[in-house]
Design a protein around this motif. Structure first.
Motif, short mmCIF file in Angstrom:
data_model
loop_
_atom_site.label_atom_id
_atom_site.label_comp_id
_atom_site.label_asym_id
_atom_site.label_seq_id
_atom_site.Cartn_x
_atom_site.Cartn_y
_atom_site.Cartn_z
N THR A 156 0.88 -1.17 0.00
CA THR A 156 0.00 0.00 0.00
C THR A 156 0.91 1.22 0.00
O THR A 156 1.87 1.28 0.78
N ILE A 157 0.64 2.18 -0.87
CA ILE A 157 1.45 3.39 -0.97
C ILE A 157 0.60 4.57 -0.56
O ILE A 157 -0.52 4.76 -1.06
N LEU A 158 1.12 5.38 0.36
CA LEU A 158 0.42 6.56 0.86
C LEU A 158 1.19 7.81 0.47
O LEU A 158 2.42 7.88 0.68
N ARG A 159 0.47 8.80 -0.05
CA ARG A 159 1.09 10.08 -0.42
C ARG A 159 0.50 11.19 0.46
O ARG A 159 -0.46 11.86 0.08
N PRO A 160 1.05 11.40 1.65
CA PRO A 160 0.50 12.43 2.53
C PRO A 160 0.92 13.84 2.11
O PRO A 160 2.00 14.05 1.57
N VAL A 161 0.04 14.81 2.38
CA VAL A 161 0.41 16.21 2.29
C VAL A 161 1.21 16.56 3.54
O VAL A 161 1.58 15.68 4.33
N ILE A 162 1.49 17.84 3.77
CA ILE A 162 2.25 18.25 4.95
C ILE A 162 1.53 17.79 6.22
O ILE A 162 0.34 18.03 6.41
N VAL A 163 2.28 17.11 7.07
CA VAL A 163 1.73 16.54 8.31
C VAL A 163 2.03 17.48 9.47
O VAL A 163 3.16 17.96 9.61
N TYR A 164 1.02 17.75 10.28
CA TYR A 164 1.21 18.64 11.42
C TYR A 164 0.84 17.93 12.71
O TYR A 164 0.09 16.95 12.73
N GLY A 165 1.37 18.44 13.79
CA GLY A 165 1.11 17.90 15.12
C GLY A 165 2.15 18.47 16.06
O GLY A 165 3.07 19.18 15.64
N ALA A 173 6.72 24.08 11.60
CA ALA A 173 7.46 24.84 12.60
C ALA A 173 7.61 26.30 12.17
O ALA A 173 7.53 27.21 13.00
N PHE A 174 7.80 26.52 10.88
CA PHE A 174 7.90 27.89 10.34
C PHE A 174 6.59 28.65 10.57
O PHE A 174 6.59 29.80 11.02
N LEU A 175 5.46 28.01 10.28
CA LEU A 175 4.16 28.67 10.49
C LEU A 175 3.95 28.99 11.97
O LEU A 175 3.42 30.06 12.32
#
Length: 306
Positions: A156-165, A173-175
């Motif tokens: 299974t291949i996952l293409r996540p966008v920017i992950v935050y937490g 971190a910049f934001l």
């Protein structure tokens, strides 16, 4: 059902959230990392070899049912396409080949939305869009995807966008640093939408991929279902700490012109243009994200020290 799971990159931002979640769900985790990982019930820390050297995956795969491959070079200062290709593609290729020699039920590969697009897109993205990676990092991720599919290993291949937490790095971190500035910000008129992904929602997508028939041999873009504007992002980050939003309006085109003059057009792509991803395919496969972007941003800001 309980599995024995190898997680590479276990000490990273995503691995640090995933490993305890897997153990809490009853799985036995072999947590492989270059840096030490705390062991515990159902968590067995092991050393991950340097991907830039040749090594044998066999000892790491012994007795393993599921492999979750997170480890990769990212944001390396001075990194070039050769580094990214050797580590981010080469290691994935050798891992897929090794999985075929062991009774591994599935290889879950964490790719990136960058394997499909650059920092912005004028259309809502789905898995059906032709991949157009821009950076060496993202080109290597796409090449790794292709090699995994061609290998024949169940995957299974996952293409996540920017992950935050909490304690996220890089762009998030910049934001957070910008939001923490004790002055008004000129983003009140920014209505461009960006898709983000809560770390908990990504963990749930990976958990679904472990043994779900609907995710076998499939590729998914992964994003919170509700894209948000840049103005909303800063509003959520500031509200979490009891601050007033304090956004004022400057025409976005003016800021785009200033950034272009100072050679920061790439920054404009990240803050001034759209990047919206539609995760309908993953939702139809059974993914149930537990937190909205607005809730997740507020939670992150409240738990992160800048």
């Amino acid at each position: 059902m309980s599995f024995r799971i190898l997680v590479t990159g276990a000490s990273g931002f995503i691995g640090s959230a995933l490993v305890p979640a897997l153990a809490a769900a009853g799985h036995h985790v072999r947590a492989a990392s270059r840096r030490p990982v705390r062991g515990g019930e159902r968590i067995d820390p092991v050393v991950l070899p340097d991907f830039e050297d040749d090594f044998d995956w066999g000892p790491l795969l012994a007795g393993i049912d599921i492999v979750i491959h997170l480890a990769a070079i990212a944001h390396r200062q001075g990194g070039d396409a050769v580094d990214y290709d050797k580590v981010n593609r080469g290691a994935a290729v050798s891992l897929a080949e090794a999985c075929l020699r062991h009774p591994v039920r599935r290889l879950i590969f964490l790719s990136s939305i960058g394997a499909q697009t650059g920092s912005a897109s004028d259309r809502v993205l789905t898995e059906n869009d032709e991949p157009r990676p821009v950076t060496g990092y993202d080109q290597a991720k796409l090449a790794a995807e292709t090699a995994i599919r061609d290998s024949g290993v169940p995957h299974t291949i996952l293409r996540p966008v920017i992950v935050y937490g909490p304690n996220a790095k890089a762009n998030i971190a910049f934001l957070l640093r910008i939001a923490a500035l004790p002055l008004p910000l000129p983003f009140g008129s920014f209505r461009n939408r960006r898709s983000l992904l809560a770390i908990g929602n990504l963990v749930e997508a990976i958990m679904l991929s472990i043994d779900s028939p609907s995710t076998l041999n499939e590729t998914f873009v992964v994003a919170d279902p509700d894209p948000v504007s840049i103005a909303e992002i800063f509003g959520c980050l500031r509200a979490a700490n009891g601050d007033r939003t304090r956004l004022f309006s400057v025409p976005p085109r003016l800021i785009a012109g200033v950034l272009s003059l100072v050679g920061r057009s790439a920054l404009w792509d990240r803050i001034g243009r759209d990047l919206v991803v539609n995760p309908a395919k993953l939702l139809e496969a059974g993914w149930k994200p537990s937190i909205t972007t607005r809730e997740g941003l507020r939670t992150m800001a409240g738990k992160t020290r800048v």
